[in-house]
Design an enzyme around this catalytic site. Sequence first.
Site, PDB file in Angstrom:
ATOM      1  N   GLU A  60       0.077   7.785   0.046  1.00  0.00           N
ATOM      2  CA  GLU A  60       0.742   7.305   1.276  1.00  0.00           C
ATOM      3  C   GLU A  60       1.398   8.451   2.042  1.00  0.00           C
ATOM      4  OE1 GLU A  60       3.311   3.980   0.445  1.00  0.00           O
ATOM      5  OE2 GLU A  60       1.934   3.136  -1.022  1.00  0.00           O
ATOM      6  N   ASP A 111       3.029  10.900   4.419  1.00  0.00           N
ATOM      7  CA  ASP A 111       3.489  11.177   5.783  1.00  0.00           C
ATOM      8  C   ASP A 111       4.662  12.139   5.685  1.00  0.00           C
ATOM      9  OD1 ASP A 111       5.400   9.269   4.959  1.00  0.00           O
ATOM     10  OD2 ASP A 111       4.751   7.755   6.413  1.00  0.00           O
ATOM     11  N   HIS A 141       5.857  10.056   0.634  1.00  0.00           N
ATOM     12  CA  HIS A 141       6.577   9.832   1.889  1.00  0.00           C
ATOM     13  C   HIS A 141       7.678  10.896   1.906  1.00  0.00           C
ATOM     14  CE1 HIS A 141       4.587   6.172   3.007  1.00  0.00           C
ATOM     15  NE2 HIS A 141       4.850   5.616   1.842  1.00  0.00           N
ATOM     16  N   ASN A 147       1.501   3.384  -8.944  1.00  0.00           N
ATOM     17  CA  ASN A 147       1.831   4.108  -7.717  1.00  0.00           C
ATOM     18  C   ASN A 147       3.346   4.128  -7.528  1.00  0.00           C
ATOM     19  OD1 ASN A 147       1.087   5.378  -5.218  1.00  0.00           O
ATOM     20  ND2 ASN A 147       1.466   3.441  -4.139  1.00  0.00           N
ATOM     21  N   GLU A 176       5.689   0.937  -7.462  1.00  0.00           N
ATOM     22  CA  GLU A 176       7.138   1.186  -7.444  1.00  0.00           C
ATOM     23  C   GLU A 176       7.888   0.476  -8.565  1.00  0.00           C
ATOM     24  OE1 GLU A 176       8.398   0.287  -3.453  1.00  0.00           O
ATOM     25  OE2 GLU A 176       7.233   1.925  -2.598  1.00  0.00           O
TER      26      GLU A 176
HETATM   27  C1  XIL Z   1       4.926  -0.501   4.412  1.00  0.00           C
HETATM   28  C2  XIL Z   1       4.064  -0.877   5.598  1.00  0.00           C
HETATM   29  O1  XIL Z   1       3.462   0.293   6.130  1.00  0.00           O
HETATM   30  C3  XIL Z   1       4.902  -1.575   6.648  1.00  0.00           C
HETATM   31  O2  XIL Z   1       4.071  -2.045   7.709  1.00  0.00           O
HETATM   32  C4  XIL Z   1       5.630  -2.760   6.012  1.00  0.00           C
HETATM   33  O3  XIL Z   1       6.505  -3.334   6.973  1.00  0.00           O
HETATM   34  C5  XIL Z   1       6.435  -2.315   4.808  1.00  0.00           C
HETATM   35  O4  XIL Z   1       5.567  -1.654   3.901  1.00  0.00           O
HETATM   36  N1  XIL Z   1       5.503   2.118   0.085  1.00  0.00           N
HETATM   37  C6  XIL Z   1       4.416   1.302  -0.058  1.00  0.00           C
HETATM   38  C7  XIL Z   1       3.814   0.663   1.132  1.00  0.00           C
HETATM   39  O5  XIL Z   1       3.876   1.196  -1.162  1.00  0.00           O
HETATM   40  O6  XIL Z   1       3.264  -0.582   0.822  1.00  0.00           O
HETATM   41  C8  XIL Z   1       4.808   0.524   2.243  1.00  0.00           C
HETATM   42  O7  XIL Z   1       4.118   0.044   3.395  1.00  0.00           O
HETATM   43  C9  XIL Z   1       5.469   1.850   2.512  1.00  0.00           C
HETATM   44  C10 XIL Z   1       6.241   2.305   1.305  1.00  0.00           C
END
Ligand code: XIL
Length: 698
Positions: A459, A461, A431, A396, A352
């Site tokens: 990641e 979802d 996400h 990422n 990020e």
């Molecule tokens: C999230 C975790 O899933 C949570 O448990 C934590 O509280 C916060 O981080 N982007 C990312 C991940 O790169 O590391 C994040 O994970 C979600 C968003």
Amino acid sequence: MPRRAHFPLDPRARTAPARATALSVSSLAALVVAALVATLALVAQAATPAHAAATVVLQADFEDGLDGWTGRGAATVALSTQGARGTQSLLATGRAESWNGASVDVTDTFEPGVTHQVSLWLRLPATGSGYADLRVSAQRDIDGTSSYETIATATGVTSGSWTQVSASYTPGLFDTASLYVESTSSLTDFLVDDVTVTTEKVRPDLSLPQLDETLEPWFPFGIAVEPADVLAGRGELVAHHAAQITPGNQMKPDAIQPTEGTFRFGPADQLVDFAVEHGQRVYGHTLVWHQQTPDWFFQRDGAALTTSSADQALLRSRLKAHIEAIADHYRTTYGEFGTTGNPIFAFDVVNEVIDENQSDGLRRSEWYRILGSSYIADAFRYARDAFGPDVLLFINDYNSEYPNKRAPYLALVKSLLAQGVPVDGVGHQLHVEVGRSLEYVEGTISAFEALPVTQAVTELDVSTYQHGGESWTNPPADRLLQQAYYYRDLVAVLKRHASSFESVTVWGVDDSRTWLRAGAAPLLFDGQLQAKDAFWGVVDPSRIGTTPTATPTPDETPTPDDTPTPDDTPTPDDTPTPEETPTPEDTPTPDPAGACAVRWTANAWNTGLTANVRVTNTGTTTLDGWRLTFTFGGGQKVTQGWSADWTQSGTTVTATNAPWNGRLAPGASVEIGFNASHPGTPTTPTGFALDGAACTAG
Ligand code: XIL
């Protein structure tokens, strides 16, 4: 292209069911880690399912005694008839610190990896202070290391009435464990009553087609996990379906090096051990991030580092030492990278780092403030030196599908490659929510295909919430079907680009344990570990609508047309339909210059949210420059925004057009967005107005 053969996998050779793996050697003696949120349980959405009987494992009504409850810290507990539910309740007094309170040993009661539903009632005694925020927590001790997890926080508990707290909690491994009630800050006495803990030993259906085997012709399939996810039924599920895992939190800087020179690999290694045991690969996450990174990285003797060359050198040396320590640990524990026994095949080096709202496209983090953009290239170079050629090094980011973010992401990767920086892969977090443009997703994938890098979905979802105004315990059936079609269509896009992908990973096992707000239900399995329609969207779309959880038949509910396939383009985002964008004739408005429609979508989690706002000019005149205002419910704070200039004053947020999107013709839309923090349940902002004139929803 720095592709390498996929880690040799024979899914049939993998063993299921999983068993609890022992923690590996590297536990850290006597370090008490306040890992408050590491496996934070989401507030319960837990209706007891019809098909699995809940077992009561702990009950205390304090009618016949203290039922094993004791004082925690300086506190003492006693029976009370004051304000009792029934005849008696438990009274905690003498609290000298917020963590003091009432506690019960659950070493023989709690079961690692099993989801526990915790319910109890709280109240302040009549003599106590006005109100308090009380917290229900769990302590787990392993090899002398304690971790503390918040199960639920009851805000505003008073002496006026009892407050019920209901939440789910899934403990990781422990030698000893306790359940306790404390407060966030107040030292008031408090009352506890009618504590009930139930469990349901949910089991996955291991006769289902394996996700990894199904997708193997295209790409390895992965699941992000927490330690509690690789135990009991969830562990069986992860062993059955995943070709690889990503630690959800355990390899982040705060988990690995909480204080300088103190390394803590136990929880991460529990996951790596699981992967080894089940023939899975491990995708590491993440070496550098602006979040979940302890303050000490950016301080000298407690004072913020400056941009002096000495301070820059110190931060660079910390970056290098952090990366080297991780590589050394995994080489020493599991053998050289790329050899059998060491399952780590990829690592997110930086996470990020893009902010499309900055002139150079880079996030203004502490890393950036102190080192400028150089830390990114340095991190990759240190990582290549430390991990060697057999670990793929990834960058990422989230929202990479949006063209506004794609551009600076692409530019950064191009520039790094041009400088010879060893970037092997580009990660797309994905996400998203139901309906996010798949045309954008495909556009981003295609754009990176022009570069000599591999890609990964890191990641994934798909939230069922399309905007912050939606809230539910269980999503409506038609939304779950839309989600299934969305997964189907997304996977179709990814399959078309299979040769560009190293792997595709979903961010979590099941809907009861997602980082998103309760009710988002963004994953492939429900809280009972049963396959959702979303699972069939990935595995066999002809079975969407046939799972028992989807009540309506596909005929009664939205058809696949609601989630346009990439072939059905343009997507709703790109070309508003007439219903979404009323023509000027349809929208009689006294102030056409200010006429607008706003569509708000947001993904929220316990402490923050990512929001996207589509603003449509529903007036009859072209706007040359615009200003969107809205009001937060309170507590939310914009932390960064994109595609507009974002400011906040009190609860009022103002987004002014970016130089390149100020012109908005009648019927045209612009997509802008932001991240915000919030202390509790996020609410949808109100009072959307464009240039001072109120907007409609749409
Ligand atoms: C999230 C975790 O899933 C949570 O448990 C934590 O509280 C916060 O981080 N982007 C990312 C991940 O790169 O590391 C994040 O994970 C979600 C968003």
